[in-house]
Design a protein around this motif. Structure first.
Motif, PDB file in Angstrom:
ATOM      1  N   VAL A  38       0.803  -1.232   0.000  1.00 51.77           N
ATOM      2  CA  VAL A  38       0.000   0.000   0.000  1.00 51.77           C
ATOM      3  C   VAL A  38       0.832   1.276   0.000  1.00 51.77           C
ATOM      4  O   VAL A  38       0.278   2.361  -0.226  1.00 51.77           O
ATOM      5  CB  VAL A  38      -0.949   0.024   1.220  1.00 51.77           C
ATOM      6  N   GLU A  39       2.133   1.181   0.260  1.00 53.70           N
ATOM      7  CA  GLU A  39       2.972   2.373   0.335  1.00 53.70           C
ATOM      8  C   GLU A  39       4.099   2.252  -0.686  1.00 53.70           C
ATOM      9  O   GLU A  39       5.037   1.476  -0.504  1.00 53.70           O
ATOM     10  CB  GLU A  39       3.532   2.544   1.752  1.00 53.70           C
ATOM     11  N   PRO A  40       4.056   3.045  -1.779  1.00 53.78           N
ATOM     12  CA  PRO A  40       5.061   2.924  -2.844  1.00 53.78           C
ATOM     13  C   PRO A  40       6.499   3.132  -2.362  1.00 53.78           C
ATOM     14  O   PRO A  40       7.415   2.476  -2.867  1.00 53.78           O
ATOM     15  CB  PRO A  40       4.651   4.012  -3.840  1.00 53.78           C
ATOM     16  N   LEU A  41       6.706   4.020  -1.387  1.00 51.19           N
ATOM     17  CA  LEU A  41       8.068   4.259  -0.911  1.00 51.19           C
ATOM     18  C   LEU A  41       8.623   3.028  -0.205  1.00 51.19           C
ATOM     19  O   LEU A  41       9.776   2.638  -0.425  1.00 51.19           O
ATOM     20  CB  LEU A  41       8.098   5.468   0.025  1.00 51.19           C
ATOM     21  N   ALA A  42       7.813   2.408   0.648  1.00 48.75           N
ATOM     22  CA  ALA A  42       8.251   1.176   1.323  1.00 48.75           C
ATOM     23  C   ALA A  42       8.543   0.086   0.302  1.00 48.75           C
ATOM     24  O   ALA A  42       9.536  -0.650   0.423  1.00 48.75           O
ATOM     25  CB  ALA A  42       7.186   0.707   2.306  1.00 48.75           C
ATOM     26  N   ARG A  43       7.690  -0.026  -0.693  1.00 52.71           N
ATOM     27  CA  ARG A  43       7.894  -1.049  -1.731  1.00 52.71           C
ATOM     28  C   ARG A  43       9.200  -0.796  -2.483  1.00 52.71           C
ATOM     29  O   ARG A  43       9.967  -1.738  -2.739  1.00 52.71           O
ATOM     30  CB  ARG A  43       6.705  -1.030  -2.696  1.00 52.71           C
ATOM     31  N   ALA A  44       9.482   0.445  -2.809  1.00 51.80           N
ATOM     32  CA  ALA A  44      10.710   0.781  -3.531  1.00 51.80           C
ATOM     33  C   ALA A  44      11.948   0.489  -2.691  1.00 51.80           C
ATOM     34  O   ALA A  44      12.915  -0.118  -3.168  1.00 51.80           O
ATOM     35  CB  ALA A  44      10.683   2.249  -3.949  1.00 51.80           C
ATOM     36  N   LEU A  45      11.924   0.887  -1.420  1.00 52.31           N
ATOM     37  CA  LEU A  45      13.108   0.713  -0.573  1.00 52.31           C
ATOM     38  C   LEU A  45      13.395  -0.760  -0.301  1.00 52.31           C
ATOM     39  O   LEU A  45      14.552  -1.196  -0.357  1.00 52.31           O
ATOM     40  CB  LEU A  45      12.931   1.481   0.736  1.00 52.31           C
ATOM     41  N   TRP A  46      12.357  -1.535   0.004  1.00 52.60           N
ATOM     42  CA  TRP A  46      12.592  -2.962   0.233  1.00 52.60           C
ATOM     43  C   TRP A  46      13.051  -3.654  -1.050  1.00 52.60           C
ATOM     44  O   TRP A  46      13.887  -4.567  -1.014  1.00 52.60           O
ATOM     45  CB  TRP A  46      11.338  -3.641   0.779  1.00 52.60           C
ATOM     46  N   GLY A  47      12.533  -3.215  -2.193  1.00 51.40           N
ATOM     47  CA  GLY A  47      12.986  -3.780  -3.462  1.00 51.40           C
ATOM     48  C   GLY A  47      14.456  -3.499  -3.717  1.00 51.40           C
ATOM     49  O   GLY A  47      15.210  -4.374  -4.162  1.00 51.40           O
ATOM     50  N   ILE A  48      14.893  -2.286  -3.419  1.00 49.67           N
ATOM     51  CA  ILE A  48      16.298  -1.915  -3.592  1.00 49.67           C
ATOM     52  C   ILE A  48      17.177  -2.726  -2.649  1.00 49.67           C
ATOM     53  O   ILE A  48      18.263  -3.190  -3.018  1.00 49.67           O
ATOM     54  CB  ILE A  48      16.471  -0.399  -3.358  1.00 49.67           C
ATOM     55  N   CYS A  88      15.109   4.578  -8.571  1.00 49.68           N
ATOM     56  CA  CYS A  88      15.412   3.286  -7.937  1.00 49.68           C
ATOM     57  C   CYS A  88      16.775   2.769  -8.372  1.00 49.68           C
ATOM     58  O   CYS A  88      17.551   2.249  -7.556  1.00 49.68           O
ATOM     59  CB  CYS A  88      14.329   2.265  -8.272  1.00 49.68           C
ATOM     60  N   GLN A  89      17.097   2.923  -9.652  1.00 52.88           N
ATOM     61  CA  GLN A  89      18.405   2.494 -10.143  1.00 52.88           C
ATOM     62  C   GLN A  89      19.518   3.315  -9.505  1.00 52.88           C
ATOM     63  O   GLN A  89      20.585   2.776  -9.172  1.00 52.88           O
ATOM     64  CB  GLN A  89      18.450   2.623 -11.669  1.00 52.88           C
TER      65      GLN A  89
END
Length: 522
Positions: A100-110, A321-322
């Protein structure tokens, strides 16, 4: 700021005295770069700027609570260093944010991509800030009080910041300014003759945020050591910043302090959007910076990445993200690391209030000292506690006692009191779990004159104390210890004041003013 007139009788000053005091403040701010830059600001050789909002007088604050906050910072540094090395726990309390939170999704993905590549730097740096307000004991709401009544309050944490902790340089400047005005007698307005306590130098604490933050970065730079890449001749600290930055007077002094050390620490700035263009990774993953103004020279190997950008959701498009992944994969010491960044989410603040949570990271004694600064904080998920919080948040009467907070930084995102039910009705139920519900702190209301772009007005105010901490730690390989803290210091403090009817405190967004605590004895 809401329009007011100045009641000089409250401060026992004549109109001429007040006019002279305000002129002194304006001149001091101009001469010391205590300014915000207007964007766009440059035509030919001109630079447009305006002074940072400030309090005219220092605001009363109990010395015992100030000292308590200072003493607690090293414990908080220890706590958040350990959290940043406890991936399992951190994921368990933030995983519900990912859908539900794009920032959390991006950081965990990185972070997952960094793990796949192999983490090559086990040392991290932290520049933290823990924010507090005074809370009136046994009172249902804030009330106007005399300065002496602040001793009936306790110290409660507003939030903990682990990423791009701003305001350090501005807080340094305002402390110097108020101390200067006291030193030259600008506050000697006959208070003693009228039964008021005279403002004295000993009541105004000195501040050294600029030196303290710079020292943390310099220590990390020294730990990194000499260049590892054959193509680099020097190492440097790299500030990652937002483009067209209006708040350079808060960032630049730290950069200058690094260069001004007896053994200068090279420091450079790089816009968030230019990371992939102006940096590269060697085969052994040293981060090389290629300054566009130094094309004929060898690249600079980056020892420390100091993040002052990268906390907004919109920054994490594919390119963003990159770019963050390139920084994380490198051998540079990160300030903060990606897990330390995730630790600043409000869900972590909420999870730490659960029984036994602090004892996972701290001794019983330290945990008790930290827990005493907490107010009740609830999840808004589908757990029993979360379902209870949802009832409170959607009740028009009960919601008045709370603040709804998302896991976003930068100020201006919180929802207050009776606005919460209508806001939640506009948000899908799955998204509710990205918020926490925090009981409102009820601070004592004092009186001061605040000075900002909208004018100079007097009124009822409340204040917020922030303590800056700096730490350097190394991840431990054994299962008994999460990390070894190499350095642990209190870097300085910030103190911000706003009119009592305004909810947000952000100074750069026009809600509050930088201030100095006038430390009062019980």
């Amino acid at each position: 700021m809401a329009s007011r007139s100045i009641d000089t009788r409250y401060f026992e000053s004549s109109e001429d005295q007040m006019t002279n005091l305000l002129d002194q403040i304006k001149d001091w701010q101009i001469n010391h770069g205590f300014l915000l830059k207007l964007m766009p600001s440059e035509e030919d050789h001109s630079v447009l700027s305006y002074p940072v909002s400030v309090s005219v007088f220092p605001t009363a604050f109990p010395r015992t609570q100030f000292n308590r906050a200072i003493d607690l910072q090293k414990v908080y540094n220890e706590l958040y260093s350990a959290i940043a090395e406890d991936e399992k726990w951190l994921y368990s309390v933030t995983k519900d944010l990912i859908p539900v939170e794009p920032l959390a999704r991006a950081l965990w993905g990185i972070y997952e991509e960094t793990k796949k590549a192999g983490i090559v730097q086990n040392i991290s740096a932290g520049i933290f800030r823990s924010d507090y307000m005074l809370h009136l004991n046994d009172n249902d709401e804030s009330i106007s009080v005399s300065p002496r009544s602040i001793f009936e309050s306790s110290l409660k944490q507003v939030e903990f910041n682990a990423f791009s902790c701003a305001g350090g340089s501005h807080a340094n400047r305002v402390a110097d300014m108020h101390r200067y005005l006291t030193r030259i007698g600008e506050y000697d307005l006959g208070q003693e003759q009228r039964g008021k306590e005279k403002i004295e130098m000993k009541s105004l604490p000195p501040n050294n945020n600029i030196g303290g933050i710079a020292s943390c970065l310099a220590s990390a730079h020294a730990v990194y050591g000499s260049p590892k890449s054959r193509s680099a001749q020097q190492t440097a600290v790299l500030f990652i910043v937002q483009p067209n930055n209006f708040n350079i007077a808060d960032e630049r002094p730290i950069e200058y302090a690094l260069w001004d050390r007896d053994e200068p620490v090279p420091a450079y700035r790089l816009n968030w959007g230019d990371i992939l263009r102006d940096t590269s990774l060697t085969d052994s993953r040293q981060l090389l910076f290629h300054p566009p103004w130094m094309k004929s020279k060898s690249p600079v190997e980056i020892s420390v990445v100091y993040m002052r950008a990268g906390y907004e959701t919109h920054e994490y498009d594919v390119t963003g993200c990159q770019a963050r992944l390139q920084l994380e994969k490198s051998t540079a010491i990160k300030c903060p690391s990606i897990l330390s960044h995730i630790s600043t989410f409000k869900k972590v603040q909420q999870a730490l209030t659960a029984p036994g949570a602090l004892e996972r990271f701290l001794s019983a004694e330290k945990a008790a000292a930290v827990r005493a600064t907490f107010v009740p904080v609830y999840p808004l998920d589908e757990s029993p506690a979360g379902l209870h919080a949802r009832k409170l948040a959607t009740d028009p009467k009960e919601s008045a006692r709370f603040i709804l907070k998302p896991s976003l930084e930068g100020g201006g995102h919180n929802i207050y009191g009776d606005e919460i039910p209508d806001f939640l009705s506009s948000v899908s139920h799955p998204e509710w779990s990205s918020y926490i519900l925090m009981e409102r702190i009820m601070p004592p209301i004092l009186q001061n004159v605040l000075m900002g772009p909208a004018g100079v007005y007097e009124g009822e105010v409340v204040s917020e104390l922030g303590i800056f901490g700096s730490t350097l730690w190394q991840k431990c390989t054994d299962s008994e210890r999460r990390c070894e803290v190499l350095e642990n210091s209190t870097a300085g403090w910030s103190f911000k004041t706003k009119y009592s009817e305004i909810d947000e405190m952000s100074v750069v967004k026009g809600y509050g003013c930088f201030d100095t605590p006038r430390l009062m004895e019980d």
